[in-house]
Design an enzyme around this catalytic site. Structure first.
Site, PDB file in Angstrom:
ATOM      1  N   ASP A   7       0.873  -1.170   0.000  1.00 14.78           N
ATOM      2  CA  ASP A   7       0.000   0.000   0.000  1.00 14.78           C
ATOM      3  C   ASP A   7       0.917   1.229   0.000  1.00 14.78           C
ATOM      4  O   ASP A   7       2.150   1.118  -0.145  1.00 14.78           O
ATOM      5  CB  ASP A   7      -0.997  -0.017   1.181  1.00 14.78           C
ATOM      6  CG  ASP A   7      -0.333   0.243   2.530  1.00 14.78           C
ATOM      7  OD1 ASP A   7       0.915   0.323   2.608  1.00 14.78           O
ATOM      8  OD2 ASP A   7      -1.069   0.361   3.533  1.00 14.78           O
ATOM      9  N   CYS A  64       3.503  -2.770   4.004  1.00 13.75           N
ATOM     10  CA  CYS A  64       2.610  -1.671   4.387  1.00 13.75           C
ATOM     11  C   CYS A  64       3.356  -0.892   5.475  1.00 13.75           C
ATOM     12  O   CYS A  64       4.566  -1.077   5.637  1.00 13.75           O
ATOM     13  CB  CYS A  64       1.222  -2.170   4.820  1.00 13.75           C
ATOM     14  SG  CYS A  64       1.172  -3.200   6.294  1.00 13.75           S
ATOM     15  N   THR A  66       3.288  -1.135   8.714  1.00 10.57           N
ATOM     16  CA  THR A  66       3.768  -2.021   9.776  1.00 10.57           C
ATOM     17  C   THR A  66       4.117  -3.423   9.282  1.00 10.57           C
ATOM     18  O   THR A  66       4.758  -4.191  10.007  1.00 10.57           O
ATOM     19  CB  THR A  66       2.674  -2.189  10.844  1.00 10.57           C
ATOM     20  OG1 THR A  66       1.490  -2.682  10.180  1.00 10.57           O
ATOM     21  CG2 THR A  66       2.361  -0.866  11.525  1.00 10.57           C
ATOM     22  N   HIS A  97      11.521 -23.441   9.293  1.00 11.94           N
ATOM     23  CA  HIS A  97      10.509 -24.177  10.060  1.00 11.94           C
ATOM     24  C   HIS A  97       9.093 -24.066   9.498  1.00 11.94           C
ATOM     25  O   HIS A  97       8.320 -25.009   9.612  1.00 11.94           O
ATOM     26  CB  HIS A  97      10.489 -23.688  11.513  1.00 11.94           C
ATOM     27  CG  HIS A  97      11.667 -24.142  12.320  1.00 11.94           C
ATOM     28  ND1 HIS A  97      11.692 -24.134  13.699  1.00 11.94           N
ATOM     29  CD2 HIS A  97      12.887 -24.614  11.933  1.00 11.94           C
ATOM     30  CE1 HIS A  97      12.878 -24.581  14.128  1.00 11.94           C
ATOM     31  NE2 HIS A  97      13.615 -24.869  13.082  1.00 11.94           N
ATOM     32  N   HIS A 133       8.197 -30.504  10.843  1.00  7.97           N
ATOM     33  CA  HIS A 133       7.784 -29.196  10.311  1.00  7.97           C
ATOM     34  C   HIS A 133       6.773 -29.362   9.177  1.00  7.97           C
ATOM     35  O   HIS A 133       5.826 -28.576   9.081  1.00  7.97           O
ATOM     36  CB  HIS A 133       9.011 -28.388   9.867  1.00  7.97           C
ATOM     37  CG  HIS A 133       9.918 -28.035  11.004  1.00  7.97           C
ATOM     38  ND1 HIS A 133       9.454 -27.445  12.166  1.00  7.97           N
ATOM     39  CD2 HIS A 133      11.250 -28.208  11.181  1.00  7.97           C
ATOM     40  CE1 HIS A 133      10.463 -27.274  13.002  1.00  7.97           C
ATOM     41  NE2 HIS A 133      11.560 -27.731  12.437  1.00  7.97           N
TER      42      HIS A 133
HETATM   43  C1  RB5 Z   1      -2.006   2.786   6.513  1.00  6.37           C
HETATM   44  O1  RB5 Z   1      -2.160   3.956   7.203  1.00  6.37           O
HETATM   45  C2  RB5 Z   1      -1.645   1.643   7.467  1.00  6.37           C
HETATM   46  O2  RB5 Z   1      -2.736   1.375   8.274  1.00  6.37           O
HETATM   47  C3  RB5 Z   1      -1.207   0.455   6.680  1.00  6.37           C
HETATM   48  O3  RB5 Z   1      -0.106   0.789   5.908  1.00  6.37           O
HETATM   49  C4  RB5 Z   1      -0.814  -0.791   7.449  1.00  6.37           C
HETATM   50  O4  RB5 Z   1       0.272  -0.573   8.285  1.00  6.37           O
HETATM   51  C5  RB5 Z   1      -1.887  -1.522   8.120  1.00  6.37           C
HETATM   52  O5  RB5 Z   1      -1.673  -2.505   8.828  1.00  6.37           O
END
Ligand code: RB5
Length: 142
Positions: A7, A64, A66, A97, A133
């Site tokens: 994203d 993304c 995170t 694993h 595994h």
């Molecule tokens: C976008 O703001 C953010 O929510 C997205 O990039 C992501 O980290 C969601 O888990």
């Protein structure tokens, strides 16, 4: 062929990792997004994951802010084992694993140099193939 997706929050780190893949001559297919405009991570996580699940791509890497949301999206596709990694040890272990077939990275968490090392570890570590595994991975699908 490596499936790539992000994203807007992972766009910049995706470009860094694409640069690494190109330098190494590793083929990839970018399922978007293609700019930094706000967009919905499930669209791109699922698109990359479907390419891996269908066999079109051997592995996938998604991004993304995170790594979390897009990994959740990828893991909704049957046959996908997508691991969020913030360190090389996790990348190594999830290949050995879990036979993870997708890696998720967070553009707001992992810096560019570490992201490249994590990617390198993920792509170059084989699955151990150990019976225990294989059994556990099989249990994930039921
Ligand atoms: C976008 O703001 C953010 O929510 C997205 O990039 C992501 O980290 C969601 O888990």
């Amino acid at each position: 062929m490596i499936a790539i997706g992000s994203d807007h929050g992972g766009f910049e780190l995706k470009q860094t990792v694409i640069g690494y893949l190109e330098k190494k001559g590793i083929a990839y297919k970018d399922f978007g997004c293609y700019d930094k405009n706000s967009c919905d991570y499930p669209v791109f996580g699922k698109a990359a994951a479907k390419a891996v699940a269908s066999g079109e791509c051997e592995k996938g890497i998604v991004f993304c802010t995170t790594g979390l949301g897009i990994s959740m999206a990828a893991n909704k596709v049957p046959g996908i084992r997508c691991a969020v990694c913030q360190d090389c040890y996790s990348a190594k272990m999830t290949r050995l694993h879990n036979d993870a077939n997708m890696l998720a990275l967070g553009g707001g968490i992992v810096g560019p140099n570490l992201a490249v090392e994590i990617t390198e570890t993920f792509l170059n570590t084989p699955f151990s193939g150990e019976e225990k595994h294989c059994r556990r991975i099989g249990m994930l699908e039921t």
